[in-house]
Motif scaffolding. Structure first.
Motif, PDB file in Angstrom:
ATOM      1  N   ASP A  89      -9.825  -0.988  -2.129  1.00  0.00           N
ATOM      2  CA  ASP A  89      -9.841  -1.680  -1.209  1.00  0.00           C
ATOM      3  C   ASP A  89      -8.416  -2.144  -0.558  1.00  0.00           C
ATOM      4  OD1 ASP A  89     -12.705  -2.195  -0.618  1.00  0.00           O
ATOM      5  OD2 ASP A  89     -12.545  -3.303  -2.413  1.00  0.00           O
ATOM      6  N   SER A 116      -3.058  -3.565  -1.751  1.00  0.00           N
ATOM      7  CA  SER A 116      -3.983  -2.448  -2.195  1.00  0.00           C
ATOM      8  C   SER A 116      -4.646  -2.911  -3.685  1.00  0.00           C
ATOM      9  CB  SER A 116      -3.178  -1.247  -2.235  1.00  0.00           C
ATOM     10  OG  SER A 116      -3.847  -0.216  -2.830  1.00  0.00           O
ATOM     11  N   LYS A 306     -10.931  -3.636   4.130  1.00  0.00           N
ATOM     12  CA  LYS A 306     -11.663  -2.553   4.195  1.00  0.00           C
ATOM     13  C   LYS A 306     -11.586  -1.714   3.221  1.00  0.00           C
ATOM     14  CE  LYS A 306      -8.151  -0.630   7.244  1.00  0.00           C
ATOM     15  NZ  LYS A 306      -7.948  -0.071   8.688  1.00  0.00           N
ATOM     16  N   GLU A 307     -12.478  -0.715   2.927  1.00  0.00           N
ATOM     17  CA  GLU A 307     -12.421   0.158   1.881  1.00  0.00           C
ATOM     18  C   GLU A 307     -11.360   1.241   2.259  1.00  0.00           C
ATOM     19  OE1 GLU A 307     -15.279   3.724  -0.153  1.00  0.00           O
ATOM     20  OE2 GLU A 307     -16.197   1.832   0.574  1.00  0.00           O
ATOM     21  N   GLN A 308     -10.608   1.693   1.364  1.00  0.00           N
ATOM     22  CA  GLN A 308      -9.475   2.562   1.565  1.00  0.00           C
ATOM     23  C   GLN A 308      -9.124   3.417   0.413  1.00  0.00           C
ATOM     24  OE1 GLN A 308      -6.588   1.626   4.641  1.00  0.00           O
ATOM     25  NE2 GLN A 308      -5.132   2.539   3.664  1.00  0.00           N
ATOM     26  N   ASN A 309      -9.177   4.764   0.634  1.00  0.00           N
ATOM     27  CA  ASN A 309      -8.809   5.662  -0.522  1.00  0.00           C
ATOM     28  C   ASN A 309      -7.404   5.483  -0.869  1.00  0.00           C
ATOM     29  OD1 ASN A 309     -11.350   6.200  -1.146  1.00  0.00           O
ATOM     30  ND2 ASN A 309     -11.396   7.903   0.398  1.00  0.00           N
ATOM     31  N   ASN A 310      -6.466   5.561  -0.031  1.00  0.00           N
ATOM     32  CA  ASN A 310      -5.087   5.663   0.026  1.00  0.00           C
ATOM     33  C   ASN A 310      -4.359   4.392  -0.533  1.00  0.00           C
ATOM     34  OD1 ASN A 310      -5.285   8.282   0.729  1.00  0.00           O
ATOM     35  ND2 ASN A 310      -5.060   7.697   2.747  1.00  0.00           N
TER      36      ASN A 310
END
Length: 362
Positions: A89, A116, A306-310
């Motif tokens: 996240d 992060s 928010k969900e975030q891969n990076n």
């Protein structure tokens, strides 16, 4: 996805919402009170006074106090992978840090941060990072106000003080053996009843331990809140725990180191919500009769997530040896924060900004 903020010490807050989001209601919460939902229709006034109803604890005390507090904490630790995000996240938060010499403000730093976080299924914080998106500072111009002391804290509190994620901070099975636990009266948080469990050191170790209390959701067994303070039983150990740098010949005496960490539930998962750290200490030079009192308060509220891969690249992350006041610009533009959600300044802080700005102009 939600947008949130916290009030200042005087109960004032502002919440900036994008026109495209058009939220229908605002939820107000406070520990020990029933949550209040405010409808956000077009005719809603820009300034609201919100009243909260105190909650009366009607639970059977025999049921609550019959529980083994240590066992409750252990069960809650085991349920961390289920109760907290299992995704990577990106949290956005507003951070403020103030330094007071006696009652007078000598430094104010503010920033919007990106935090992060990897999944809570892995409680290793080595891959969690903080980035300063935007910030500003205001420091006293008086030479006598220069504070050449560095203590723990700063923007990285969003990582290091996330006690649920940071296994080494408190909630580790081996670390629990250093404490005794006992039940306090249950409390309401976000319309959900909480076990309140006090803890204090029961052993003497080479490092300073903690006093405090944990709030654990009775049904979900998730940690909702942690209040704790560094033990001052041995001042040398407390100093070692928080002092990172000081000039030779300066005597540093810690007085109080207190922490508050809260979590909010969203869609069945709990997320970091708010962190506050207050460090009070005294400093004096050898051969001087009187010491000077200082207070450093750091707080961060998560305003969005928010969900975030990076992840945040290492070169852009805020390092443990950096100081926020060295990475941001001075106060200037009154509309500096634009659409960002911030913690509204108190009247005393607004006065401090006015006085420090006058120093810079003279």
């Amino acid at each position: 996805e939600t947008v949130g903020t916290v009030t200042n010490a005087e109960g004032e807050f502002a919440l900036k919402i994008k026109k495209t989001e058009a939220p229908r209601e605002l939820e107000i919460s406070h520990i020990g009170y029933v949550n209040n939902h405010i409808s956000l229709e077009k005719e809603t006034p820009s300034k609201l006074t919100v009243w909260l109803t105190p909650h009366s604890n009607l639970l059977n005390e025999v049921v609550v106090f019959a529980e083994n507090p240590r066992m409750i904490v252990e069960k809650a630790i085991n349920k961390i992978p289920l109760n907290y995000s299992d995704k990577r996240d990106m949290l956005t938060g507003f951070y403020r840090e103030t330094v007071q010499k006696g009652r007078r403000y000598i430094g104010i730093s503010e920033a919007v941060l990106d935090v992060s976080k990897t999944a809570y299924t892995n409680r290793n914080i080595n891959y969690d990072k903080v980035r300063v998106e935007k910030g500003r500072r205001l420091l006293s111009q008086k030479a006598s106000d220069t504070l050449a002391v560095k203590v723990v804290g700063g923007p990285n509190l969003g990582v290091t003080l996330d006690v649920v994620k940071n296994k080494g901070a408190l909630l580790d099975f081996e670390e629990l053996n250093n404490y005794e636990f006992w039940m306090a009266e249950s409390m309401l948080i976000d319309n959900r009843m909480q076990y309140v469990i006090n803890f204090r050191p029961k052993v003497i170790l080479m490092y300073a331990l903690l006093y405090g209390k944990l709030y654990i959701d009775k049904e979900r067994l998730s940690f909702s809140r942690a209040e704790f303070a560094l033990s001052m039983d041995d001042r040398n150990k407390a100093t070692e725990a928080i002092l990172r740098k000081k000039p030779f010949g300066l005597r540093f005496k810690p007085v109080e180191v207190a922490f508050l960490v809260t979590y909010k539930e969203r869609d069945g998962m709990s997320y970091l919500s708010y962190i506050r750290n207050e460090v009070r200490f005294k400093c004096d030079w050898k051969r001087k009769l009187f010491s000077t009192n200082y207070t450093i308060v750091s707080e961060m509220v998560v305003t969005d997530g928010k969900e975030q891969n990076n992840s945040i690249p290492y070169r852009m992350s805020f390092k443990a040896d950096q100081s926020l006041s060295d990475k941001v610009s001075d106060f200037a533009d009154e509309n500096f924060w634009g659409a960002y959600n911030i913690i509204e300044p108190t009247e005393s802080l607004e006065n401090a900004v006015y006085k420090l700005k006058k120093q810079h102009k003279n």
